[in-house]
Design an enzyme around this catalytic site. Structure first.
Site, mmCIF file in Angstrom:
data_model
loop_
_atom_site.group_PDB
_atom_site.id
_atom_site.type_symbol
_atom_site.label_atom_id
_atom_site.label_comp_id
_atom_site.label_asym_id
_atom_site.label_seq_id
_atom_site.Cartn_x
_atom_site.Cartn_y
_atom_site.Cartn_z
ATOM 1 N N ALA A 101 48.921 93.430 1.284
ATOM 2 C CA ALA A 101 49.736 94.586 0.873
ATOM 3 C C ALA A 101 49.501 94.892 -0.594
ATOM 4 O O ALA A 101 48.653 94.268 -1.240
ATOM 5 C CB ALA A 101 51.204 94.291 1.123
ATOM 6 N N ASN A 102 50.210 95.851 -1.151
ATOM 7 C CA ASN A 102 50.158 96.132 -2.584
ATOM 8 C C ASN A 102 51.577 96.443 -3.065
ATOM 9 O O ASN A 102 52.522 96.429 -2.283
ATOM 10 C CB ASN A 102 49.183 97.274 -2.887
ATOM 11 C CG ASN A 102 49.579 98.537 -2.161
ATOM 12 O OD1 ASN A 102 50.637 99.093 -2.406
ATOM 13 N ND2 ASN A 102 48.725 99.002 -1.251
ATOM 14 N N ARG A 103 51.705 96.729 -4.352
ATOM 15 C CA ARG A 103 53.046 96.827 -4.948
ATOM 16 C C ARG A 103 53.653 98.228 -4.883
ATOM 17 O O ARG A 103 54.674 98.478 -5.503
ATOM 18 C CB ARG A 103 52.998 96.385 -6.408
ATOM 19 C CG ARG A 103 52.638 94.943 -6.584
ATOM 20 C CD ARG A 103 52.703 94.555 -8.044
ATOM 21 N NE ARG A 103 52.015 93.301 -8.284
ATOM 22 C CZ ARG A 103 52.526 92.111 -7.992
ATOM 23 N NH1 ARG A 103 53.727 92.022 -7.479
ATOM 24 N NH2 ARG A 103 51.832 91.018 -8.211
ATOM 25 N N SER A 104 53.037 99.131 -4.181
ATOM 26 C CA SER A 104 53.593 100.497 -4.130
ATOM 27 C C SER A 104 55.011 100.481 -3.536
ATOM 28 O O SER A 104 55.256 99.855 -2.502
ATOM 29 C CB SER A 104 52.693 101.387 -3.275
ATOM 30 O OG SER A 104 53.335 102.610 -3.033
ATOM 31 N N ALA A 163 49.548 104.347 -1.333
ATOM 32 C CA ALA A 163 48.558 103.387 -1.845
ATOM 33 C C ALA A 163 47.971 102.681 -0.629
ATOM 34 O O ALA A 163 48.489 101.660 -0.170
ATOM 35 C CB ALA A 163 49.241 102.395 -2.774
#
Ligand code: C5P
Length: 478
Positions: A285-288, A351
């Site tokens: 995942a990412n921090r969006s 994102a």
């Protein structure tokens, strides 16, 4: 057996009961008995009138609509799904807000909850049958529909949504919706696979085009053991809040579109991160946070647009009034976007993960004597590039985002060319800026004719400025 005394009722309910008992010349206890008998259909005597706030004495003719002292009147249609039990709590949450509630239970709903419980909580007789001659003579489904300030359908099952989208009127719930012409709020609840099916998306899009509003569904575990995904009914508090804001008129247009700079325009927006599964419990995942994408969706809605919001897993609520399609992976996001097109404008604020795990494990991966597994990655489809190059479905205006940590403008310009979009909204997301997950943003708007650097401002302000620019561009033709 549980017992309840009138003293235990909340003040609002007591007040309504007192008024109703006084109107009918009964004691409060007798009034409760009459309501409960009517709700169970077990009295054998004429049932109390069905109309909102109407006196419970049968009049032998259509009772006149009674001026209600409530903050608004909600007709709650409870569909047949396991989430129906949450609708009992929803009745309480609506009443806490001073709203008068009248319930319809579909035949399937009665397999999950009883008219008795919905009747006792709402303080109004529950209606279950289109072909109940006595009740139809007293009120009629047409008046029932018209007297409501808002119809709430919760849970809105896949089948109810399909039949409402198709204009069916073969049971009380669908007949009332068809007869209404007023605002409708649906809280879908179904198995995640059913929610993702194209048929369901088509039906949801049709209802939105017809003016319906949606709240949820949310992501989480399903009642079926081992099932999880998007399909849980929104929580009663959230539904009640959405209902209240729709009744009050909120900040957004209801059924009547056609006002605002983006009236009549359809906008597709992606928001949030994607989750790419490693195994059934782990993901990339990412921090969006989805804050910027969701703020754009809210601003587009305020400007009068029809908004399709395709969102990865986020903790921010969907603006009431958008059609929200919840996805997890990049591939699901692309599928949902393609389904949501055509549109006048597409804004890709999500994102999206560039890579996914090539072959996610079906079972939870186990440690193996100190030997770490190696994960093979595969490239995800590029949604922005795919839509920008689509011959058939390219919106007139396609906007991408570029979250960079260095050479922001040069990288964003290169992205504009590489992806073939019309604009890029670029920002520096280095950790020290606090932009990723924060409430403020500082963006550069890169178009084919130049670059504008906007001052640091809240994500809501960025959203409104972007939507204003989109409005004038679509107006002027591009
Ligand atoms: O290539 P990069 O990820 O930096 O591009 C960012 C822009 O492209 C964003 O608008 C993002 O939503 C979009 N994008 C996409 N599909 C991908 C990767 C990025 O739509 N697979």
């Amino acid at each position: 057996m549980a017992s309840i005394t009138i003293r235990q009722l909340d003040e609002d309910l007591k007040k309504q009961l007192r008024l109703r008992a006084a109107r009918n010349g009964r004691s409060m206890e007798d009034e409760v008995r009459t309501i409960l008998r009517a709700a169970t259909g077990g009295d054998g005597s004429p049932s109390p009138a069905i109309a909102f706030g109407a006196p419970s004495k049968p009049t032998g003719r259509l009772a006149k609509p009674h001026p209600s002292s409530a903050a608004g009147r909600v007709l709650l249609i409870i569909g047949g799904g396991i989430a129906a039990y949450k609708s009992l709590d929803l009745i309480r949450r609506l009443k806490e807000r001073g709203l008068e509630v009248r319930c319809i239970l579909t035949a399937a709903a009665q397999r999950f909850i009883t008219p008795l419980s919905a009747g006792a909580l709402s303080g109004n007789a529950v209606i279950t049958d289109l072909f109940d001659a006595a009740r139809e003579a007293e009120i009629g489904h047409i008046r029932l529909a018209r007297e409501a300030d808002l119809i709430v359908v919760a849970p809105a099952t896949a089948d109810l949504i399909a039949r409402m989208a198709g204009g069916h009127a073969d049971d009380l719930a669908t007949a009332v919706v068809l007869a209404s012409g007023g605002p409708i709020l649906l809280a879908p609840a179904m198995n995640p696979t059913m929610w993702m099916r194209k048929a369901t998306s088509r039906n949801v899009a049709q209802l939105v085009a017809d003016g319906a509003r949606f709240v949820g569904p949310a992501e989480g575990e399903m009642a079926e053991a081992g099932e999880a995904g998007v399909g849980r009914m929104a929580e009663p508090l959230e539904i009640a809040g959405a209902a209240e804001s729709l009744i009050k008129g909120g900040t957004r247009p209801l059924v009547t579109r056609g006002t605002g700079p983006l009236a009549g325009k359809r906008i597709v927006i992606t928001s949030g991160p994607t989750h790419e599964p490693i195994d059934p419990v782990r993901y990339l995942a990412n921090r969006s946070s989805g804050k910027q994408g969701h703020a754009i969706a809210a601003a587009a809605l305020d400007a009068g647009a029809d908004v399709m919001l395709v969102s990865g897993p986020v903790n921010v609520p969907d603006p009431v009034g958008v059609t929200a399609i919840k996805v997890e992976t990049a591939q699901e996001m692309l599928d949902a976007v393609e389904l949501a097109l055509p549109a006048d404008c597409a804004i890709f604020a999500a994102a999206v993960a560039d890579w996914r795990i090539a072959a996610p494990s079906r079972e939870k991966m186990k440690k193996q004597n100190g030997k770490a597994p190696s994960l093979m990655l595969a490239e995800n489809p590029d949604i922005l590039a795919t839509v920008s190059r689509s011959r058939r479905k390219r919106p007139r205006l396609v906007i991408g985002f570029a979250a960079e940590t260095q050479n922001v403008i040069a990288n964003a310009r290169a992205k504009l060319e590489a992806k073939g979009c019309d604009w890029i909204v670029a920002n520096d997301v280095s950790p020290e800026t606090g932009i990723m997950g924060g409430d403020r943003n500082a963006v550069h708007l890169i178009t084919r004719s130049g670059i504008e650097s906007w001052p640091p401002q809240s994500k809501d302000e960025v959203a409104r400025a972007l939507i204003a620019r989109i409005g004038s561009t679509l107006d002027g033709g591009c």
